[in-house]
Enzyme design. Structure first.
Site, short mmCIF file in Angstrom:
data_model
loop_
_atom_site.label_atom_id
_atom_site.label_comp_id
_atom_site.label_asym_id
_atom_site.label_seq_id
_atom_site.Cartn_x
_atom_site.Cartn_y
_atom_site.Cartn_z
N GLU A 1 -0.04 4.84 -21.93
CA GLU A 1 0.18 4.68 -20.65
C GLU A 1 1.73 4.54 -20.40
O GLU A 1 2.43 3.64 -20.19
CB GLU A 1 -0.28 3.52 -20.16
CG GLU A 1 -2.03 3.72 -20.15
CD GLU A 1 -3.12 2.59 -20.04
OE1 GLU A 1 -2.25 1.44 -19.69
OE2 GLU A 1 -4.04 2.53 -20.48
N ASN B 1 -11.22 0.05 -13.42
CA ASN B 1 -10.38 1.28 -13.12
C ASN B 1 -10.71 1.43 -11.56
O ASN B 1 -11.76 1.39 -11.20
CB ASN B 1 -11.15 2.08 -13.95
CG ASN B 1 -10.14 2.70 -15.22
OD1 ASN B 1 -10.34 3.57 -15.81
ND2 ASN B 1 -9.36 1.71 -15.51
N TYR C 1 23.35 0.84 21.13
CA TYR C 1 22.12 1.44 20.30
C TYR C 1 20.79 0.89 20.26
O TYR C 1 19.95 1.45 20.22
CB TYR C 1 22.56 1.91 19.11
CG TYR C 1 23.72 3.14 18.97
CD1 TYR C 1 24.21 3.42 20.04
CD2 TYR C 1 24.16 3.43 17.77
CE1 TYR C 1 25.36 4.65 20.14
CE2 TYR C 1 25.18 4.39 17.85
CZ TYR C 1 25.66 4.93 18.93
OH TYR C 1 26.51 6.11 18.96
N TYR D 1 -14.54 8.89 -23.47
CA TYR D 1 -13.53 7.94 -23.08
C TYR D 1 -14.06 6.53 -22.34
O TYR D 1 -14.69 6.63 -21.31
CB TYR D 1 -12.42 8.25 -22.72
CG TYR D 1 -11.09 7.19 -22.22
CD1 TYR D 1 -10.68 6.51 -23.36
CD2 TYR D 1 -11.36 6.47 -21.11
CE1 TYR D 1 -9.77 5.57 -22.99
CE2 TYR D 1 -10.22 5.57 -20.84
CZ TYR D 1 -9.56 5.10 -21.86
OH TYR D 1 -8.71 3.93 -21.53
N ARG E 1 19.44 1.73 23.59
CA ARG E 1 19.48 2.91 23.97
C ARG E 1 18.60 3.72 23.02
O ARG E 1 17.90 4.82 23.38
CB ARG E 1 20.81 3.50 23.91
CG ARG E 1 20.89 4.81 24.84
CD ARG E 1 22.51 5.46 24.61
NE ARG E 1 23.54 4.43 24.39
CZ ARG E 1 24.46 5.08 23.84
NH1 ARG E 1 24.63 6.36 23.67
NH2 ARG E 1 25.68 4.38 23.50
N HIS F 1 -9.00 -8.12 -20.03
CA HIS F 1 -8.13 -7.78 -19.09
C HIS F 1 -7.89 -8.67 -18.02
O HIS F 1 -7.26 -8.38 -16.89
CB HIS F 1 -8.66 -6.27 -18.53
CG HIS F 1 -8.74 -5.19 -19.43
ND1 HIS F 1 -8.78 -5.21 -20.75
CD2 HIS F 1 -7.99 -4.13 -19.50
CE1 HIS F 1 -8.59 -4.22 -21.46
NE2 HIS F 1 -8.09 -3.51 -20.57
N PHE G 1 -6.97 7.00 -11.41
CA PHE G 1 -6.67 5.45 -11.05
C PHE G 1 -4.97 5.29 -10.94
O PHE G 1 -4.88 4.18 -10.74
CB PHE G 1 -7.15 4.76 -12.29
CG PHE G 1 -6.75 5.28 -13.44
CD1 PHE G 1 -5.43 5.68 -13.85
CD2 PHE G 1 -7.73 5.73 -14.53
CE1 PHE G 1 -4.98 6.33 -15.23
CE2 PHE G 1 -7.34 6.26 -15.69
CZ PHE G 1 -5.98 6.54 -15.90
#
Length: 501
Positions: free
Chosen positions: A419, A204, A286, A62, A289, A92, A335
């Site tokens: 994906e 990746n 608070y 792959y 405290r 990309h 990844f």
């Protein structure tokens, strides 16, 4: 290979565990990166194995001799394997939005170099060395905040990080935006000739998320210390009791962060005249405290985040992974950014709470109680005093609540269904940075308010630590006698916190 400059310390890229102290050293001091012999051997062993495997096998691996994502079953001819890697980087690089800050890009370079050096990615040594050259010569690729789903690695940001290797994209060099090819020519560098697997190894990975992770983690740890210090100033400014910080109380509910916070507050105020005078109130609100319980819970959460981020930056997160010693090339999902996405969302909530309780202390200090004038100004009415900085803090607190909507519970399908679950960790990362910057501003407003209130306690003094902070702060921001443009005061208060080491 370009030689590193001789006026910097050296950090050797090797298999040593990167801990928080090492990261702080790298963050605060200028270092040149150098590949250790160990890393060099690991990189070359893996690369040689991959070359031999492809020469002697017709198997499909792959992203090495196949297409990507949904195109996983498309075989790529051996003559086109190198072109495949170039196509990947170009197609990309789809980032949009704001440019990623310079310091984050530096961390991305560092972490990508580190991950590739473990010898499970199949890249050439010269590819890693060129990334090192970019780091050492402060050549920072221009990357954008939008574009990553945080699942197939940070594909788009890392593509922009890698484009300059092949002479594409843009970089910052010596304060100017330049075409990458022009900077390569200036150094006499040829674009890298990508080999099989290199494109996918470069894009990746989780280095965009992890770089933000280091940056916000270091900032969060600093802000937690600052929050305790400012809270201690507010405690004396509001004339609070130290009884809620007694170690006996915390010994019977001993969450680590809670115990440490109570102890730190007592140390900060150890010799305070104000803290040790007799109190008329039975209890405090608070927001005073319960400082140990609230600050402490955030600290414990950040400890978990710290563990997660350190594990990630010491890992290999590209795909597929190569194991030369076992004769294996395995495609998996290292990844996927889910561990980081969860950690970022937890950090958002933990740090937003530090801002939330800080704003409540600011509100109380302005309320006209405990002998303090309303809005901490003489002749209130004619003067509004510090009324509106609290508005600003409240608005920022509300913004943080909106930013704390978890990113990790969102997902959206991509790559034609291949994906089908993504982490959205990149979105979690960028909004986490916004939360921390907001918390810094909220704490600055509390500091501005607390120091103003403390002046009304004179002639009584706080502790040595608090008085030293008070005097240093007064060198930047003077006591507020009458109304003035408070934007300037708040901005100076933020800068004061940023300068605290």
């Amino acid at each position: 290979m370009v030689a590193t400059t001789i006026d910097k310390a050296l950090h050797f890229i090797n298999n040593d565990w990167l801990d928080i102290k090492t990261l702080q050293k790298i963050a605060h001091h200028k270092h040149d990166l150098v590949l250790s012999e160990e890393a060099r051997q690991q990189i070359n062993t893996c690369r040689n194995y991959l070359d031999e495997k492809l020469d002697n096998s017709d198997c499909l691996f792959y992203g090495i001799n196949t297409g990507f994502g949904f195109l996983q079953n498309v075989a790529i001819d051996k003559t086109q394997i190198a072109q495949l890697q170039y196509n990947l980087l170009q197609s990309h690089a789809c980032g949009l939005g704001e440019e990623v800050p310079h310091e984050i890009v530096k961390w991305m370079l560092f972490l990508k170099i580190q991950s590739l050096s473990y010898g499970h990615s199949g890249v050439q040594e010269q590819t890693v060395q060129r990334l090192i050259d970019f780091y050492n010569y402060d050549i920072t690729p221009i990357i954008y905040t939008q574009g990553s789903l945080g699942a197939s690695g940070d594909l788009s940001p890392l593509s922009h990080l890698a484009l300059p290797l092949i002479g594409l994209g843009e970089v910052y060099f010596k304060g100017k935006k330049r075409a990458s090819k022009d900077v390569l020519e200036q150094f006499g560098w040829q674009p890298i000739e990508l080999q099989s697997k290199e494109g996918i190894a470069l894009i990746n990975g989780t280095q965009f998320m992890a770089a933000y992770g280091i940056n916000v983690l270091l900032k969060a740890q600093k802000l937690l210390k600052i929050a305790d210090l400012i809270a201690a100033i507010s405690i004396d400014a509001f004339d609070c009791s130290l009884q809620p910080f007694h170690p006996k109380i915390h010994s019977i509910r001993p969450h680590q962060g809670q115990v440490e916070t109570a102890g730190d507050i007592c140390k900060i105020l150890i010799n305070s005249q104000i803290a040790h005078q007799t109190k008329t109130q039975v209890q405090d609100p608070y927001s005073f405290r319960c400082i140990p319980q609230v600050h402490g819970a955030s600290k414990d959460s950040i400890d978990f985040v710290n563990k997660t981020f350190l594990q990630e930056i010491n890992a290999v997160t590209d795909n597929p992974n190569i194991f030369p010693e076992d004769d294996l090339i395995l495609s998996g999902g290292n990844f996927h950014g889910q561990p980081l996405a969860l950690a970022f969302d937890l950090m958002c909530m933990a740090m937003a709470e530090i801002g939330s309780i800080s704003e409540r202390r600011t509100y109380q200090l302005l309320s006209g109680q405990r002998g303090l004038p309303l809005f901490l100004v003489k002749n209130s009415g004619l003067h509004s005093g510090l009324m509106i900085p609290q508005y600003t803090a409240a608005g920022i607190v509300s913004e943080n609540k909106q930013l704390c909507t978890p990113a990790c519970i969102d997902s959206i399908v991509s790559s034609n269904g291949q994906e089908d679950h993504v982490s959205m960790g990149a979105n979690a990362a960028t909004k986490c940075m916004r939360v921390l910057n907001n918390v810094e501003r909220i704490l600055a407003i509390e500091l501005l308010t607390a120091t103003q209130a403390l002046a009304f306690r004179r002639p009584l003094k706080s502790s040595t630590i608090v008085e030293d902070i008070y005097e240093d702060f007064r060198k930047k921001v003077s006591f507020n006698d009458s109304d003035r443009v408070l934007h300037n005061d708040i901005k100076q208060a933020v800068e004061f916190l940023q300068d605290i080491v």
